[in-house]
Design a protein around this motif. Sequence first.
Motif, PDB file in Angstrom:
ATOM      1  N   LEU A 142       0.828  -1.205   0.000  1.00 53.52           N
ATOM      2  CA  LEU A 142       0.000   0.000   0.000  1.00 53.52           C
ATOM      3  C   LEU A 142       0.865   1.260   0.000  1.00 53.52           C
ATOM      4  O   LEU A 142       0.609   2.204  -0.752  1.00 53.52           O
ATOM      5  N   TYR A 143       1.902   1.268   0.825  1.00 54.26           N
ATOM      6  CA  TYR A 143       2.779   2.433   0.903  1.00 54.26           C
ATOM      7  C   TYR A 143       3.596   2.594  -0.380  1.00 54.26           C
ATOM      8  O   TYR A 143       3.880   3.718  -0.800  1.00 54.26           O
ATOM      9  N   GLU A 144       3.951   1.475  -0.987  1.00 55.21           N
ATOM     10  CA  GLU A 144       4.626   1.540  -2.285  1.00 55.21           C
ATOM     11  C   GLU A 144       3.715   2.171  -3.334  1.00 55.21           C
ATOM     12  O   GLU A 144       4.142   3.007  -4.126  1.00 55.21           O
ATOM     13  N   HIS A 145       2.473   1.737  -3.333  1.00 62.11           N
ATOM     14  CA  HIS A 145       1.506   2.271  -4.294  1.00 62.11           C
ATOM     15  C   HIS A 145       1.354   3.780  -4.116  1.00 62.11           C
ATOM     16  O   HIS A 145       1.392   4.538  -5.097  1.00 62.11           O
ATOM     17  N   ILE A 146       1.205   4.214  -2.885  1.00 59.23           N
ATOM     18  CA  ILE A 146       1.054   5.640  -2.598  1.00 59.23           C
ATOM     19  C   ILE A 146       2.300   6.401  -3.042  1.00 59.23           C
ATOM     20  O   ILE A 146       2.205   7.405  -3.771  1.00 59.23           O
ATOM     21  N   PHE A 147       3.461   5.933  -2.608  1.00 56.36           N
ATOM     22  CA  PHE A 147       4.717   6.623  -2.911  1.00 56.36           C
ATOM     23  C   PHE A 147       4.962   6.733  -4.406  1.00 56.36           C
ATOM     24  O   PHE A 147       5.327   7.806  -4.926  1.00 56.36           O
ATOM     25  N   LYS A 148       4.749   5.642  -5.114  1.00 55.41           N
ATOM     26  CA  LYS A 148       5.106   5.610  -6.528  1.00 55.41           C
ATOM     27  C   LYS A 148       4.085   6.338  -7.407  1.00 55.41           C
ATOM     28  O   LYS A 148       4.465   7.005  -8.386  1.00 55.41           O
ATOM     29  N   LEU A 198       6.029  16.024   0.164  1.00 52.08           N
ATOM     30  CA  LEU A 198       5.132  16.289   1.294  1.00 52.08           C
ATOM     31  C   LEU A 198       3.840  15.479   1.170  1.00 52.08           C
ATOM     32  O   LEU A 198       3.314  14.962   2.169  1.00 52.08           O
ATOM     33  N   LEU A 199       3.326  15.353  -0.054  1.00 53.92           N
ATOM     34  CA  LEU A 199       2.119  14.550  -0.267  1.00 53.92           C
ATOM     35  C   LEU A 199       2.389  13.075   0.029  1.00 53.92           C
ATOM     36  O   LEU A 199       1.561  12.402   0.655  1.00 53.92           O
ATOM     37  N   GLN A 200       3.538  12.587  -0.411  1.00 57.61           N
ATOM     38  CA  GLN A 200       3.886  11.194  -0.136  1.00 57.61           C
ATOM     39  C   GLN A 200       3.952  10.938   1.362  1.00 57.61           C
ATOM     40  O   GLN A 200       3.374   9.962   1.860  1.00 57.61           O
ATOM     41  N   ILE A 201       4.625  11.808   2.072  1.00 59.17           N
ATOM     42  CA  ILE A 201       4.750  11.655   3.523  1.00 59.17           C
ATOM     43  C   ILE A 201       3.379  11.738   4.189  1.00 59.17           C
ATOM     44  O   ILE A 201       3.041  10.926   5.053  1.00 59.17           O
ATOM     45  N   GLY A 202       2.583  12.717   3.771  1.00 65.81           N
ATOM     46  CA  GLY A 202       1.269  12.917   4.383  1.00 65.81           C
ATOM     47  C   GLY A 202       0.353  11.716   4.212  1.00 65.81           C
ATOM     48  O   GLY A 202      -0.261  11.247   5.180  1.00 65.81           O
ATOM     49  N   TYR A 252      -2.197   6.609   6.368  1.00 68.06           N
ATOM     50  CA  TYR A 252      -2.559   5.191   6.361  1.00 68.06           C
ATOM     51  C   TYR A 252      -1.786   4.394   7.403  1.00 68.06           C
ATOM     52  O   TYR A 252      -2.324   3.444   7.995  1.00 68.06           O
ATOM     53  N   ALA A 253      -0.534   4.770   7.643  1.00 70.43           N
ATOM     54  CA  ALA A 253       0.254   4.054   8.646  1.00 70.43           C
ATOM     55  C   ALA A 253      -0.293   4.262  10.048  1.00 70.43           C
ATOM     56  O   ALA A 253      -0.175   3.388  10.921  1.00 70.43           O
ATOM     57  N   SER A 254      -0.913   5.415  10.290  1.00 76.33           N
ATOM     58  CA  SER A 254      -1.464   5.721  11.611  1.00 76.33           C
ATOM     59  C   SER A 254      -2.758   4.977  11.884  1.00 76.33           C
ATOM     60  O   SER A 254      -3.242   4.968  13.016  1.00 76.33           O
ATOM     61  N   GLY A 255      -3.334   4.364  10.831  1.00 75.82           N
ATOM     62  CA  GLY A 255      -4.575   3.619  11.016  1.00 75.82           C
ATOM     63  C   GLY A 255      -5.807   4.383  10.618  1.00 75.82           C
ATOM     64  O   GLY A 255      -6.895   3.810  10.563  1.00 75.82           O
ATOM     65  N   MET A 256      -5.667   5.674  10.334  1.00 76.35           N
ATOM     66  CA  MET A 256      -6.842   6.466   9.970  1.00 76.35           C
ATOM     67  C   MET A 256      -7.440   6.034   8.636  1.00 76.35           C
ATOM     68  O   MET A 256      -8.620   6.225   8.389  1.00 76.35           O
TER      69      MET A 256
END
Length: 219
Positions: A154-160, A194-198, A203-207
């Motif tokens: 999921l984080y890969e998808h967001i980042f890329k 900044l968008l990638q980090i945000g 999603y990592a926080s569970g929200m």
Amino acid sequence: MLHKTNILIHIIAGSVALLLGVFALVSAKGGRFHRKAGDWFLVCMSVVIVSGLMGVFVFKRNTFLLVITVLSGYFGYSGYRAVRMKSNRARALDVCVALASLGCVGYFLYYFRSIGMIWSPVIIYSTVGTLVLVVLYDFARYAIPREAYSGLWLYEHIFKMIGAFTALLSAFSGTVFYMYQPYSQFLPSVLGTLLQIGFIVYYASGMGTKKRGQLAPRS
């Protein structure tokens, strides 16, 4: 005439891709609109890549555009594969695309001296470095235990995918507002980071956990 037509197609496809990228960013993640916007974003990105490669290899234009085109294209491809496969099992297609991307970087670096420093050095070096690092990560992830990787797709998808959008935005901004370089190219990259980090923190926080199931690809 053919070159001008290719440029026109490149500009139109890139502009539409940027709009679709914005829609995908602001829409509900995993929803139907997000999926459709993402699908058409990738279609337009494909047109941008093909027309960009034609500009370099057929019409012999600025070879640095090869690197930024391949960067945005590889980001988009790898980001799509992350959400599609949801695993880090090595596949021949992914390996071939990664090697082809590195080959494009090698081609650019080989002809770098004859090309000249057309764009700002910070843009050239950061673009080449980013592409190489992402490809190297994609090779390195095959060594990650599958259980440990199961939540990373999921984080890969967001980042890329955000990376693909950012690379396209930087190329657009740097070309249209060339008089403000390198800031017209550098600042969109800062925004993208900044968008990638945000989004990753969100999603990592569970929200965003409840929406994860919606990100599964269509069969």
